[in-house]
Motif scaffolding. Structure first.
Motif, short mmCIF file in Angstrom:
data_model
loop_
_atom_site.label_atom_id
_atom_site.label_comp_id
_atom_site.label_asym_id
_atom_site.label_seq_id
_atom_site.Cartn_x
_atom_site.Cartn_y
_atom_site.Cartn_z
N ASN A 136 31.76 26.30 20.14
CA ASN A 136 33.12 25.81 19.94
C ASN A 136 33.22 24.79 18.81
N TYR A 137 32.11 24.55 18.12
CA TYR A 137 32.10 23.72 16.92
C TYR A 137 31.44 24.53 15.81
N ARG A 138 32.15 24.72 14.73
CA ARG A 138 31.71 25.64 13.68
C ARG A 138 30.29 25.32 13.19
N LEU A 139 30.00 24.05 12.92
CA LEU A 139 28.70 23.70 12.35
C LEU A 139 27.57 23.96 13.34
N HIS A 140 27.85 23.82 14.64
CA HIS A 140 26.81 24.12 15.62
C HIS A 140 26.52 25.62 15.65
N ALA A 141 27.57 26.44 15.61
CA ALA A 141 27.34 27.88 15.59
C ALA A 141 26.49 28.27 14.38
N LEU A 142 26.82 27.67 13.24
CA LEU A 142 26.10 28.01 12.02
C LEU A 142 24.66 27.51 12.03
N GLU A 143 24.42 26.33 12.65
CA GLU A 143 23.06 25.78 12.64
C GLU A 143 22.10 26.65 13.45
N MET A 196 22.95 9.24 21.68
CA MET A 196 21.86 8.44 21.13
C MET A 196 20.56 8.88 21.78
N ARG A 197 19.53 9.05 20.97
CA ARG A 197 18.19 9.34 21.50
C ARG A 197 17.24 8.27 20.95
N GLY A 198 16.71 7.47 21.86
CA GLY A 198 15.81 6.41 21.43
C GLY A 198 16.46 5.44 20.45
N GLY A 199 17.76 5.21 20.62
CA GLY A 199 18.46 4.27 19.76
C GLY A 199 18.98 4.87 18.47
N GLU A 200 18.77 6.16 18.25
CA GLU A 200 19.24 6.84 17.03
C GLU A 200 20.33 7.85 17.38
N ALA A 201 21.42 7.84 16.62
CA ALA A 201 22.49 8.80 16.84
C ALA A 201 22.05 10.19 16.37
N VAL A 202 22.08 11.15 17.29
CA VAL A 202 21.65 12.51 16.94
C VAL A 202 22.80 13.52 16.97
N GLN A 203 23.87 13.21 17.70
CA GLN A 203 25.09 14.02 17.68
C GLN A 203 26.29 13.08 17.62
N ARG A 204 27.27 13.47 16.82
CA ARG A 204 28.46 12.64 16.65
C ARG A 204 29.62 13.56 16.28
N ALA A 205 30.74 13.45 17.01
CA ALA A 205 31.87 14.33 16.72
C ALA A 205 33.13 13.79 17.39
N GLU A 206 34.23 14.47 17.13
CA GLU A 206 35.51 14.25 17.81
C GLU A 206 36.02 15.60 18.29
N ALA A 207 36.84 15.58 19.33
CA ALA A 207 37.37 16.82 19.87
C ALA A 207 38.22 17.57 18.84
N SER A 208 38.73 16.85 17.84
CA SER A 208 39.51 17.50 16.79
C SER A 208 38.67 18.51 15.99
N ASP A 209 37.34 18.41 16.12
CA ASP A 209 36.45 19.34 15.43
C ASP A 209 36.31 20.68 16.16
N MET A 210 36.84 20.77 17.37
CA MET A 210 36.70 22.01 18.15
C MET A 210 37.41 23.18 17.48
N LEU A 211 36.83 24.35 17.59
CA LEU A 211 37.50 25.57 17.14
C LEU A 211 38.69 25.89 18.04
N GLY A 236 31.83 22.60 24.83
CA GLY A 236 31.08 22.97 23.63
C GLY A 236 30.46 21.77 22.96
N THR A 237 29.42 22.02 22.17
CA THR A 237 28.67 20.93 21.55
C THR A 237 28.78 20.96 20.03
N PRO A 238 28.79 19.79 19.41
CA PRO A 238 28.77 19.74 17.94
C PRO A 238 27.37 19.97 17.40
N ALA A 239 27.25 19.97 16.09
CA ALA A 239 25.95 20.16 15.44
C ALA A 239 25.02 19.00 15.75
N GLY A 240 23.73 19.25 15.56
CA GLY A 240 22.72 18.21 15.73
C GLY A 240 21.80 18.42 16.91
#
Length: 210
Positions: free
Chosen positions: A15-22, A139-154, A179-183
């Motif tokens: 449901n997030y274009r960049l995740h589908a593509l990754e 956040m994983r171990g203090g590092e941001a690994v996924q970041r998005a807004e619902a406006s990014d949904m398909l 659905g999940t964003p890229a990352g």
């Protein structure tokens, strides 16, 4: 609402274009729906979550989760039907999923295993407009690994509610992983995860691979 009160768990894939593509997948032209058993739910409350570490990579996928408070009827107002939201993880046995996809078989073994649906605390649903403008982060171990807004949904929240309600039905106690964003990436034993909504920690856990 605790895990025992959850009825059906509907999940939306790609449901997030960049995740589908990754992942090398086609971007869908209508929502891609699959389900998890209610036994997949486990809280994200600072606890340790045990996951299978002997069948290949376990990938994290942070998602906005919607809780349904009423019975769906055609023309229903999604904002009125949704009575809560949370952040959750759609955990995926990626190597298992790849083998199933190659054979054209269902995803249950890769998506529905026990503890595959960690769920943060329930929050008031702010309405679709406010939801779309609020950032959520893993956040994983203090590092941001996924970041998005619902406006990014398909497919936005209203479209998802109407699609799932029309084709499968929706009622009190049903939840939708949107659905999940890229990352996305593989979890490692001992990973510490934090799910943030509007910069507030709303779920956390430590991963234990067995």
């Amino acid at each position: 609402m605790d895990a025992h009160a959850i009825r059906n768990i509907y999940c939306i894939g790609r449901n997030y274009r960049l995740h589908a593509l990754e992942l090398g997948n086609e971007v869908p032209d209508e929502p891609l729906v699959f389900t998890k058993p209610s036994h997949a739910v486990v809280p994200m409350n600072g606890n340790i979550i045990e996951l299978p570490g002997h069948v290949g990579e376990v990938h994290f996928e942070l998602e906005i989760v919607l809780r349904i408070g009423g019975t769906y009827e055609p023309g229903a107002d999604a904002d009125q039907l949704i009575d809560g939201m949370a952040l959750g993880l759609d955990l995926t046995l990626r190597d298992v999923q790849s083998k199933l996809k190659a054979k054209g078989q269902p995803w249950l073994a890769a998506k529905g295993f026990k503890n595959s649906a960690p769920l943060g605390k329930w929050l008031p649903f702010p309405g679709a407009a406010a939801l779309a403008e609020t950032e959520f982060v893993l956040m994983r171990g203090g590092e941001a690994v996924q970041r998005a807004e619902a406006s990014d949904m398909l497919f936005n929240v209203s479209e998802l509610v109407h699609y799932v309600g029309k084709h499968y039905g929706l009622g009190p106690g049903d939840i939708i992983y949107t659905g999940t964003p890229a990352g996305v990436a593989a979890l490692q034993d001992g990973d510490q995860l934090q799910a943030l909504w509007a910069e507030e920690i709303v779920g956390s856990c430590t991963v234990q691979l067995r």
